[in-house]
Design a protein around this motif. Structure first.
Motif, short mmCIF file in Angstrom:
data_model
loop_
_atom_site.label_atom_id
_atom_site.label_comp_id
_atom_site.label_asym_id
_atom_site.label_seq_id
_atom_site.Cartn_x
_atom_site.Cartn_y
_atom_site.Cartn_z
N HIS A 151 6.63 0.56 -16.29
CA HIS A 151 5.88 -0.10 -17.36
C HIS A 151 5.88 -1.61 -17.15
CE1 HIS A 151 5.01 2.99 -20.36
NE2 HIS A 151 6.25 3.43 -20.32
N VAL A 152 7.07 -2.15 -16.94
CA VAL A 152 7.22 -3.60 -16.81
C VAL A 152 6.43 -4.13 -15.62
CG1 VAL A 152 8.87 -5.46 -16.34
CG2 VAL A 152 9.47 -3.64 -17.95
N ARG A 153 6.54 -3.47 -14.46
CA ARG A 153 5.88 -3.96 -13.25
C ARG A 153 4.36 -3.90 -13.35
NH1 ARG A 153 9.37 -7.22 -10.62
NH2 ARG A 153 10.97 -6.10 -9.50
N VAL A 154 3.83 -2.77 -13.86
CA VAL A 154 2.37 -2.65 -13.99
C VAL A 154 1.84 -3.69 -14.97
CG1 VAL A 154 0.51 -1.14 -14.81
CG2 VAL A 154 2.29 -0.22 -13.30
N LEU A 155 2.54 -3.87 -16.07
CA LEU A 155 2.13 -4.87 -17.05
C LEU A 155 2.24 -6.28 -16.49
CD1 LEU A 155 1.22 -5.40 -19.98
CD2 LEU A 155 3.63 -5.49 -20.60
N ALA A 156 3.32 -6.54 -15.74
CA ALA A 156 3.54 -7.87 -15.20
C ALA A 156 2.46 -8.28 -14.21
CB ALA A 156 4.91 -7.94 -14.53
N THR A 212 0.81 -1.21 0.00
CA THR A 212 0.00 0.00 0.00
C THR A 212 0.85 1.26 0.00
OG1 THR A 212 -0.11 0.01 2.41
CG2 THR A 212 -1.88 -1.13 1.24
N ALA A 213 0.25 2.34 -0.51
CA ALA A 213 0.83 3.67 -0.43
C ALA A 213 0.05 4.43 0.64
CB ALA A 213 0.71 4.35 -1.79
N PRO A 214 0.48 5.64 1.02
CA PRO A 214 -0.27 6.38 2.04
C PRO A 214 -1.75 6.53 1.72
CG PRO A 214 1.84 7.43 1.63
CD PRO A 214 1.71 6.32 0.62
N ALA A 215 -2.10 6.66 0.42
CA ALA A 215 -3.51 6.84 0.04
C ALA A 215 -4.21 5.52 -0.22
CB ALA A 215 -3.59 7.72 -1.20
N GLY A 216 -3.55 4.38 -0.03
CA GLY A 216 -4.15 3.08 -0.28
C GLY A 216 -3.35 2.31 -1.31
N PRO A 217 -3.82 1.13 -1.69
CA PRO A 217 -3.08 0.33 -2.67
C PRO A 217 -2.92 1.08 -3.99
CG PRO A 217 -4.90 -0.92 -1.69
CD PRO A 217 -5.07 0.51 -1.26
N TRP A 218 -1.82 0.84 -4.67
CA TRP A 218 -1.58 1.56 -5.92
C TRP A 218 -2.58 1.18 -7.00
CZ3 TRP A 218 -0.34 -1.22 -10.29
CH2 TRP A 218 0.18 -2.51 -10.11
N TRP A 219 -3.22 0.03 -6.88
CA TRP A 219 -4.22 -0.39 -7.87
C TRP A 219 -5.64 -0.06 -7.40
CZ3 TRP A 219 -1.72 -3.45 -4.45
CH2 TRP A 219 -2.50 -4.19 -3.58
N LEU A 243 -0.72 4.77 -17.58
CA LEU A 243 0.14 5.86 -17.09
C LEU A 243 -0.22 6.23 -15.65
CD1 LEU A 243 0.07 7.97 -20.35
CD2 LEU A 243 2.14 6.98 -19.33
N GLN A 244 -1.50 6.27 -15.35
CA GLN A 244 -1.92 6.60 -13.99
C GLN A 244 -1.47 5.52 -13.01
OE1 GLN A 244 -6.10 6.99 -14.88
NE2 GLN A 244 -5.96 9.21 -15.21
N LEU A 245 -1.54 4.26 -13.42
CA LEU A 245 -1.08 3.17 -12.56
C LEU A 245 0.44 3.22 -12.38
CD1 LEU A 245 -3.41 0.30 -13.82
CD2 LEU A 245 -3.33 1.23 -11.49
N MET A 246 1.17 3.58 -13.41
CA MET A 246 2.62 3.77 -13.28
C MET A 246 2.93 4.84 -12.24
SD MET A 246 3.81 3.70 -17.28
CE MET A 246 5.46 4.34 -16.89
#
Length: 200
Positions: free
Chosen positions: A141-146, A75-82, A111-114
């Motif tokens: 790019h690689v991590r979000v796609l993976a 998680t990030a401070p605002a919640g999970p990145w997804w 791009l927003q997920l990156m």
């Protein structure tokens, strides 16, 4: 027989997959020539025997990396990145066809997920990612796609949008060169990704 949207998606994935793999390989080769070589990921990709184009084989390998599987602890401070997106989960068709689950996203959403991924895990230069999970733009790019958000074609469209955004800012240079420039900061990266998303 008429060509369907699904056929075009497969053709684009087959065409663009090798281009993205070539970008990763070129980035690593450049980093190896510089004073600080890029460290290898925790496990080097073992792609032999896995089905699909090279880009999908790399994504399948990285998807198995526990650092990249969405979990309550990631998680990030605002919640999970997804946050706001469904977690990729295999359907019956995915299991039958032995393919990785994918959540369809647009180039803007990629791009927003990156941007969110870098907020959650940090940003780095001179390597795709470091041992703490921080990533460069290409690594994001690689991590979000993976993890399963989007396709190679989506990631490629997002990369083109980033290149266009750099051009609009008066810096028509490859994004990886820009990422590794001494004057580039994490704030600059977030600004670039948000600008690219807004123009997409």
């Amino acid at each position: 027989m008429p060509t369907t949207t699904a056929d075009l998606d497969v053709d684009l994935a087959e065409l663009l997959g090798p281009l993205l793999v070539a970008e990763v390989e070129a980035y690593l080769a450049t980093a190896a020539r510089q004073h600080t070589p890029a460290p290898a990921p925790a496990r080097a990709p073992q792609t032999a025997g896995l089905p699909g184009p090279a880009w999908y084989r790399i994504a399948q390998h990285l998807q198995a990396d526990p650092l990249q599987a969405p979990s309550p602890a990631d998680t990030a401070p605002a919640g999970p990145w997804w946050d706001g997106y469904p977690t990729p989960a295999p359907t019956l068709t995915d299991r039958i066809l032995r393919r990785r689950p994918t959540v369809p996203v647009t180039a803007r959403q990629h791009l927003q997920l990156m941007d969110r991924y870098i907020t959650a895990h940090g940003w780095t230069q001179g390597q795709l990612w470091d041992t703490d999970g921080a990533v460069c733009v290409l690594g994001a790019h690689v991590r979000v796609l993976a993890v399963g958000y989007g396709t190679p074609a989506t990631a490629w469209q997002a990369r083109l949008a980033i290149g266009n955004a750099l051009g609009y800012q008066g810096a028509p240079i490859p994004v990886d060169t820009w990422n590794d420039s001494p004057g580039t900061t994490q704030t600059d990266v977030h600004t670039l990704l948000r600008t690219a998303a807004a123009r997409t």
